[in-house]
Design a protein around this motif. Structure first.
Motif, short mmCIF file in Angstrom:
data_model
loop_
_atom_site.label_atom_id
_atom_site.label_comp_id
_atom_site.label_asym_id
_atom_site.label_seq_id
_atom_site.Cartn_x
_atom_site.Cartn_y
_atom_site.Cartn_z
N GLY A 270 0.78 -1.22 0.00
CA GLY A 270 0.00 0.00 0.00
C GLY A 270 0.81 1.28 0.00
O GLY A 270 0.24 2.38 -0.11
N THR A 271 2.12 1.19 0.12
CA THR A 271 2.93 2.40 0.11
C THR A 271 3.05 2.96 -1.31
O THR A 271 2.78 2.26 -2.29
N SER A 272 3.45 4.21 -1.41
CA SER A 272 3.73 4.82 -2.71
C SER A 272 5.24 4.83 -2.94
O SER A 272 6.00 5.33 -2.09
N LEU A 273 5.67 4.28 -4.06
CA LEU A 273 7.08 4.30 -4.42
C LEU A 273 7.33 5.47 -5.36
O LEU A 273 6.74 5.55 -6.44
N HIS A 274 8.19 6.39 -4.95
CA HIS A 274 8.56 7.54 -5.77
C HIS A 274 9.97 7.34 -6.31
O HIS A 274 10.90 7.06 -5.53
N VAL A 275 10.15 7.49 -7.60
CA VAL A 275 11.47 7.37 -8.21
C VAL A 275 11.74 8.61 -9.05
O VAL A 275 10.95 8.94 -9.95
N PHE A 326 1.64 3.61 -6.99
CA PHE A 326 0.76 3.74 -5.84
C PHE A 326 -0.57 3.05 -6.14
O PHE A 326 -0.89 2.73 -7.29
N ALA A 327 -1.35 2.84 -5.09
CA ALA A 327 -2.66 2.22 -5.22
C ALA A 327 -3.72 3.31 -5.35
O ALA A 327 -3.94 4.09 -4.41
N CYS A 336 0.08 -1.84 -8.65
CA CYS A 336 1.08 -0.78 -8.61
C CYS A 336 1.32 -0.30 -7.18
O CYS A 336 2.37 0.29 -6.89
N GLY A 337 0.35 -0.53 -6.30
CA GLY A 337 0.50 -0.11 -4.92
C GLY A 337 0.74 -1.24 -3.95
O GLY A 337 0.97 -0.98 -2.76
N PHE A 338 0.71 -2.50 -4.42
CA PHE A 338 0.81 -3.62 -3.50
C PHE A 338 1.88 -4.65 -3.87
O PHE A 338 2.30 -5.42 -3.01
N ASP A 339 2.31 -4.70 -5.12
CA ASP A 339 3.34 -5.66 -5.49
C ASP A 339 4.63 -5.39 -4.72
O ASP A 339 4.99 -4.23 -4.48
N GLU A 366 6.75 6.31 0.43
CA GLU A 366 5.81 7.06 1.25
C GLU A 366 4.85 6.08 1.92
O GLU A 366 4.33 5.17 1.26
N PRO A 367 4.59 6.22 3.22
CA PRO A 367 3.71 5.27 3.90
C PRO A 367 2.33 5.18 3.24
O PRO A 367 1.86 6.12 2.58
N ALA A 368 1.68 4.04 3.41
CA ALA A 368 0.33 3.87 2.91
C ALA A 368 -0.61 4.87 3.60
O ALA A 368 -0.46 5.16 4.79
N ALA A 369 -1.55 5.40 2.85
CA ALA A 369 -2.51 6.36 3.39
C ALA A 369 -3.92 5.79 3.28
O ALA A 369 -4.24 5.06 2.34
#
Length: 639
Positions: A270-275, A326-327, A336-339, A366-369
């Motif tokens: 559930g986190t957001s990965l920012h690249v 992100f999810a 995209c938010g859970f793999d 970024e933590p899951a919201a």
């Protein structure tokens, strides 16, 4: 749920101009910076410079001025080459003629002044050997800069360009800047090659003044963290062999026309990965671009973006861009938010010439919201609120990259200077619901700069988000101000830039993707021209930055392992109703959640394009959007 592209994505992207500065380990800091002056003491230094004075006199005066301006705590040393063995001695002796006359250390300004006074021309030009010895002087740790000044081509083997490449092959924490003092084209080519392969910049100098400016610029940069930094990593052409990268900063090089792959690891569902990805070509690359893509291992695209990185004779330029996995709250099971891992790829466009240039990768998680559907979810962003140039109450130097950006306070006006081919980076904190307004003012230039500014000098101001992506609100540009234009030689010139409000749900619209997280934002001020790069007089400017808007829309973050709550139709309807009350007319024309719901059953590019057309018809931008969409298919893009 099909994600709606934002119509203004392709309107413009800041092209950030940057000088060629060194790369370094992410653990480096200004406290461990070292600078070694590597000075030519060969017989040709007796020849006259552009002013008719011996070149050695110009070198003495310039180095003396540099020494006088050093901080006593800075780690500096001096090595000469060609200054001990006369020309009539055996060649073997002449080609190993290099002496460390002032060991690297602090508080040694008196010793450096004595060394400059004793500095005399004598022998051959063993540049390669001197470079090898200089690297040994600096050791293997910290920010290490060699400033090589020479007036002639190397007269001893091996090729100094090959030696410089070998010295910097194992890492990105050593840079070699070069200065040619009254050189011919063959010597210039060799010194440019040394700087290019060693992450530095070449400067032309003809006399004392131009040499002093070049040395001052380089020494100033040497005691700031280098431009690109991170842990070396090597992406692969085969995604099955891709290296795994997590939160942190990495360095690689771009492959020729081929995709380079990495596996970005997620620590919690559930986190957001920012690249983010940042490049800076160190030579003329024309109009080039690189693509950044993030997708699941089974091929579902999560995000896609493009950055321009172009170069001309007036300076080295860099492009920066970000993507997010992100999810979407419309699809709580979105892979995209859970793999556990997402596949990142980077490649240059077909006509680009970016092969072999370094790229800095920034990875943040970024933590899951939870209940992000209740957060602001619209594009009714503030217009320019009236920030004006104020009276300066402080001075700034500026960083050379995002890694050493100089912090500034909102609501203040600062004085600074910029020279041709340079980028200055400043950071300012921006909270949820807020946006940045920035003004760069070049006052009526002093008379001595008139002839210089009659040639084209292009200045630009850009805004970048916490994850290295474009945060500019292009349609909010205030009347009467440009973001990029010529600095006038005989009148005041002011540039302005506005960012989007920071909202979590901006990421679901595509761009403004870089305005989707609170944190330090970056103000980038740059100057370039169409002339050959070199030592040029500094141009004074003022910088006014303000952060405006009520703090609002902060997401509720979950503990690691907690699952985000699925959005209910009632919650979405409630959120949409609130948006309708705030702006009935705009919501009636272009309600994002209603549009997204209507597009949900559709699949593929045609359905996504039709959704965009429906949303944006009232804006009269359909033609531009269709063209941009057909050019680049991805969740978001910049041009």
């Amino acid at each position: 749920m099909t994600r709606i592209r934002h119509s203004l994505t392709a309107a413009a992207t800041a092209v950030l101009l940057a000088p060629g500065v060194a790369t370094a380990s992410i653990t480096d800091s200004p406290d461990d910076a070292q600078l070694l002056l590597l000075l030519d003491s060969s017989g040709s230094m007796e020849d006259p410079d552009a002013e008719g004075e011996p070149k050695i006199d110009a070198a003495k005066a310039a180095v003396g001025t540099l020494v006088d301006g050093l901080n006593p705590d800075q780690q500096v040393g001096v090595r000469l080459f060609g200054g001990s063995v006369p020309l009539d001695e055996p060649r073997e002796d002449k080609c190993t003629d290099s002496e460390l006359v002032v060991p690297i250390g602090s508080g040694n300004t008196d010793a450096m002044r004595d060394a400059v006074e004793a500095y005399q021309p004598l022998g051959e030009t063993p540049i390669a050997y001197a470079l090898q010895q200089a690297a040994d002087d600096l050791g293997e740790e910290g920010n290490r800069t060699i400033l090589l000044v020479s007036d002639g081509i190397a007269t001893c083997d091996p090729d100094p360009c090959e030696v410089a490449e070998e010295l910097t092959a194992d890492g990105f924490d050593l840079v070699v800047h070069t200065v040619g003092l009254g050189v011919d084209q063959e010597t210039r080519d060799q010194l440019e090659c040394v700087a290019d392969v060693a992450g530095g910049t070449y400067y032309d100098a003809d006399d004392t003044d131009s040499l002093t400016t070049a040395l001052t610029r380089i020494s100033t940069r040497a005691f700031r963290p280098f431009q690109l930094s991170g842990e070396p990593v090597q992406g692969t052409e085969n995604p099955n062999d891709a290296p795994v990268i997590g939160t942190g900063q990495y360095l690689d090089t771009v492959a020729d026309r081929r995709k380079t792959y990495y596996l970005v690891e997620r620590s919690s569902p559930g986190t957001s990965l920012h690249v983010g990805a940042t490049m800076r070509p160190t030579e003329n690359v024309g109009l080039s671009a690189f693509y950044l893509s993030l997708e699941t291992l089974d091929g579902k695209r999560c995000d896609f973006n493009t950055a321009m990185t172009w170069g001309n004779a007036g300076g080295n330029n860099f492009g920066t861009v970000d993507v997010t996995g992100f999810a979407d709250h419309h699809d709580p099971d979105d892979p995209c938010g859970f793999d556990d891992q997402l596949l990142l790829s980077i490649n240059e466009q077909q006509t680009s010439t970016l092969d072999g240039f370094p790229v800095e990768l920034w990875v943040s998680e970024e933590p899951a919201a939870t209940r992000t559907d209740l957060l602001p979810y619209d594009l009714d962003h503030d217009e320019w609120q009236g920030t004006r140039v104020g009276d300066p109450d402080g001075e700034v130097v500026g960083g050379t990259s995002f890694n050493d950006a100089e912090p500034i306070e909102p609501g203040r006006t600062y004085e600074g200077e910029i020279v041709e081919g340079e980028v200055l980076v400043f950071s300012v904190p921006v909270d949820w619901g807020q946006h940045v307004e920035a003004l760069v003012d070049f006052p009526d230039p002093p008379e001595e700069l008139y002839d210089y500014l009659r040639r084209t000098r292009i200045a630009e101001i850009g805004l970048v988000g916490p994850d290295r992506g474009d945060a500019l609100h292009n349609l909010g540009q205030p009347d009467g101000y440009d973001r990029r234009a010529k600095v006038q030689p005989d009148e005041r010139t002011t540039f302005a830039a506005l960012s989007y409000d920071v909202e979590w749900n901006n990421r679901a619209w595509g761009n403004p993707n870089a305005a989707d997280r609170a944190g330090d934002h970056y103000v980038v001020v740059s100057l370039t021209s169409g002339d050959e790069p070199g030592a040029t007089p500094p141009i004074p400017f003022t910088l006014t930055v303000d952060v405006l808007g009520e703090v609002d829309g902060e997401p509720t973050y979950l503990e690691a392992g907690e699952q985000p709550a699925a959005a209910t139709q009632e919650a979405r309807s409630s959120s949409e109703a609130g948006a309708d009350q705030s702006d009935d007319e705009s919501s009636a024309e272009a309600d994002p959640t209603e549009d997204a719901s209507a597009a949900a059953p559709a699949e593929g590019g045609d359905a996504r394009l039709l959704t965009l057309i429906w949303v944006l018809a009232g804006l009269g931008l359909v033609v531009a959007l269709v063209g941009g969409y057909l050019l680049v298919r991805g969740r978001r893009f910049s041009t």
